[in-house]
Design a protein around this motif. Structure first.
Motif, PDB file in Angstrom:
ATOM      1  N   ASP A 177       0.800  -1.225   0.000  1.00  0.00           N
ATOM      2  CA  ASP A 177       0.000   0.000   0.000  1.00  0.00           C
ATOM      3  C   ASP A 177       0.835   1.278   0.000  1.00  0.00           C
ATOM      4  OD1 ASP A 177       0.450  -1.344   2.450  1.00  0.00           O
ATOM      5  OD2 ASP A 177      -0.832   0.029   3.534  1.00  0.00           O
TER       6      ASP A 177
ATOM      7  N   TRP B  87     -12.149   5.791   5.141  1.00  0.00           N
ATOM      8  CA  TRP B  87     -13.108   4.898   4.491  1.00  0.00           C
ATOM      9  C   TRP B  87     -13.260   5.366   3.051  1.00  0.00           C
ATOM     10  CZ3 TRP B  87     -14.996   0.645   6.919  1.00  0.00           C
ATOM     11  CH2 TRP B  87     -14.910   0.609   8.320  1.00  0.00           C
ATOM     12  N   VAL B  88     -13.301   4.432   2.112  1.00  0.00           N
ATOM     13  CA  VAL B  88     -13.370   4.800   0.698  1.00  0.00           C
ATOM     14  C   VAL B  88     -14.456   4.009  -0.031  1.00  0.00           C
ATOM     15  CG1 VAL B  88     -10.956   5.527   0.517  1.00  0.00           C
ATOM     16  CG2 VAL B  88     -11.560   3.126   0.151  1.00  0.00           C
TER      17      VAL B  88
ATOM     18  N   HIS C 258      -8.524  -1.921  -4.473  1.00  0.00           N
ATOM     19  CA  HIS C 258      -9.038  -0.865  -5.350  1.00  0.00           C
ATOM     20  C   HIS C 258     -10.033  -1.424  -6.355  1.00  0.00           C
ATOM     21  CE1 HIS C 258      -6.674   3.054  -4.966  1.00  0.00           C
ATOM     22  NE2 HIS C 258      -6.302   2.334  -3.922  1.00  0.00           N
TER      23      HIS C 258
ATOM     24  N   SER D   9      -4.893   7.038   3.841  1.00  0.00           N
ATOM     25  CA  SER D   9      -5.210   8.096   2.893  1.00  0.00           C
ATOM     26  C   SER D   9      -4.226   8.106   1.729  1.00  0.00           C
ATOM     27  CB  SER D   9      -5.199   9.457   3.605  1.00  0.00           C
ATOM     28  OG  SER D   9      -5.436  10.501   2.710  1.00  0.00           O
TER      29      SER D   9
ATOM     30  N   SER E  84      -3.006   5.696   0.291  1.00  0.00           N
ATOM     31  CA  SER E  84      -3.238   4.560  -0.597  1.00  0.00           C
ATOM     32  C   SER E  84      -4.534   4.654  -1.383  1.00  0.00           C
ATOM     33  CB  SER E  84      -3.269   3.253   0.225  1.00  0.00           C
ATOM     34  OG  SER E  84      -2.128   3.124   1.018  1.00  0.00           O
ATOM     35  N   LYS E  85      -5.343   5.681  -1.151  1.00  0.00           N
ATOM     36  CA  LYS E  85      -6.693   5.684  -1.728  1.00  0.00           C
ATOM     37  C   LYS E  85      -6.712   5.983  -3.217  1.00  0.00           C
ATOM     38  CE  LYS E  85      -7.858  10.533  -0.749  1.00  0.00           C
ATOM     39  NZ  LYS E  85      -8.736  11.454  -0.028  1.00  0.00           N
TER      40      LYS E  85
ATOM     41  N   LEU F   8      -9.951   6.710  -5.461  1.00  0.00           N
ATOM     42  CA  LEU F   8     -11.175   6.334  -4.751  1.00  0.00           C
ATOM     43  C   LEU F   8     -11.724   7.533  -3.988  1.00  0.00           C
ATOM     44  CD1 LEU F   8     -10.159   2.808  -3.370  1.00  0.00           C
ATOM     45  CD2 LEU F   8     -11.511   3.331  -5.410  1.00  0.00           C
TER      46      LEU F   8
ATOM     47  N   GLU G  58     -13.230   9.380  -0.755  1.00  0.00           N
ATOM     48  CA  GLU G  58     -13.250   9.263   0.702  1.00  0.00           C
ATOM     49  C   GLU G  58     -14.666   9.445   1.220  1.00  0.00           C
ATOM     50  OE1 GLU G  58     -11.354  11.462   4.653  1.00  0.00           O
ATOM     51  OE2 GLU G  58     -10.362  11.669   2.694  1.00  0.00           O
TER      52      GLU G  58
END
Length: 276
Positions: free
Chosen positions: A98, A163-164, A216, A230, A232-233, A236, A238
């Motif tokens: 990640d 959270w994503v 993902h 965050s 790693s998102k 995506l 949030e």
């Protein structure tokens, strides 16, 4: 003072554990303890203090560590210069999947700035496996999420859990809540699952994975919401949903094993972390 004893001392400082230090220097725990006692006898100083159940360095212990790093750096650089003139430096680096898109490239850039002829080998592994392979000598340097209530390693970044979703915020309102997480050793996995249990909220764990790409793809497909750093998102979305459990703050650090301390000085380690 023996060089091997000073190397054991630095391994203890890096890991915070006599047990892990012993693994890294290929000695028994009792042998490392005896080395530490011998250092105290040689210096006539107390190098360690008890803090609850933990063993900590005393003021004199911290002073010795500074000198020990200089001594070992000069000792090993002398040996390396004589034994392996013109030989490429090989570093085996571990990094969680990640952080591969965000933290890793900056560390790699700094490594090649420090060592232009570097032979760099990278393994993407969970933080707990990286620590195990550092202890066993399979890795030299690791990028890891700092252990809870620990001061291990050189701090290079701080982040938070988020959270994503794929943009469909209605997913967070479903019962049971569809969820994808990293594996059980992940801080966000633990916080998400424990938080949902405390809320007595029903959820369905769609998958656990050590791969950020896999997470993902599942989230993008609308199969679940995810809990991750965050950093790693990526693209995506949030989720800002007060009904979801809070996720923790994390610290990301560089750690070395005892062998790597022989060819990476503290100054060089600091330079590796200066990319953030």
């Amino acid at each position: 003072m023996e060089i091997d004893a000073l190397k054991s001392l630095l391994a203890f400082v890096e890991t915070g554990s006599i047990t892990r230090a012993a693994k890294q220097v290929n000695r028994t725990q009792s042998a490392v303890s005896m080395q530490m006692k011998k250092l105290e006898q040689d210096l006539g100083k107390t190098l360690f203090e008890k803090s609850g159940r933990n063993l900590m360095l005393s003021k004199e212990g911290h002073q010795l560590v500074g000198y020990a790093k200089q001594l070992i750096t000069h000792y090993d650089s002398t040996l390396n210069a004589i034994k392996s003139h013109n030989t490429k430096l090989r570093i085996r680096l571990g990094c969680p999947d990640d952080y591969a898109n965000t933290i890793l490239p900056k560390v790699v850039r700094n490594m090649h700035s420090l060592w232009p002829d570097l032979d760099l080998q990278i393994r993407c592994l969970p933080s707990n496996v990286i620590r195990q392979q550092l202890d066993s000598g399979e890795l030299d340097v690791g990028i890891v999420t700092r252990s809870f209530d620990s001061e291990e390693g050189l701090l290079i970044a701080k982040d938070r859990g988020v959270w994503v979703c794929n943009g469909d915020t209605q997913l967070a309102k479903q019962t049971p809540l569809p969820l994808v997480t990293f594996q059980q050793d992940c801080r966000f996995h633990h916080a998400a699952i424990e938080g949902l249990h405390k809320q007595a909220r029903q959820f369905k764990l769609i998958a656990m994975s050590g791969s950020v790409a896999a997470m993902h793809s599942i989230v993008k497909e609308g199969l679940a919401i995810g809990a991750m750093a965050s950093l790693s998102k990526g693209d995506l979305v949030e989720l800002c949903n007060e009904q979801l459990p809070d996720l923790p703050q994390i610290s990301i650090v560089l750690i070395c094993n005892a062998h790597a301390n022989s060819f990476i000085s503290q100054q060089q380690l600091n330079q590796l972390g200066n990319c953030f």
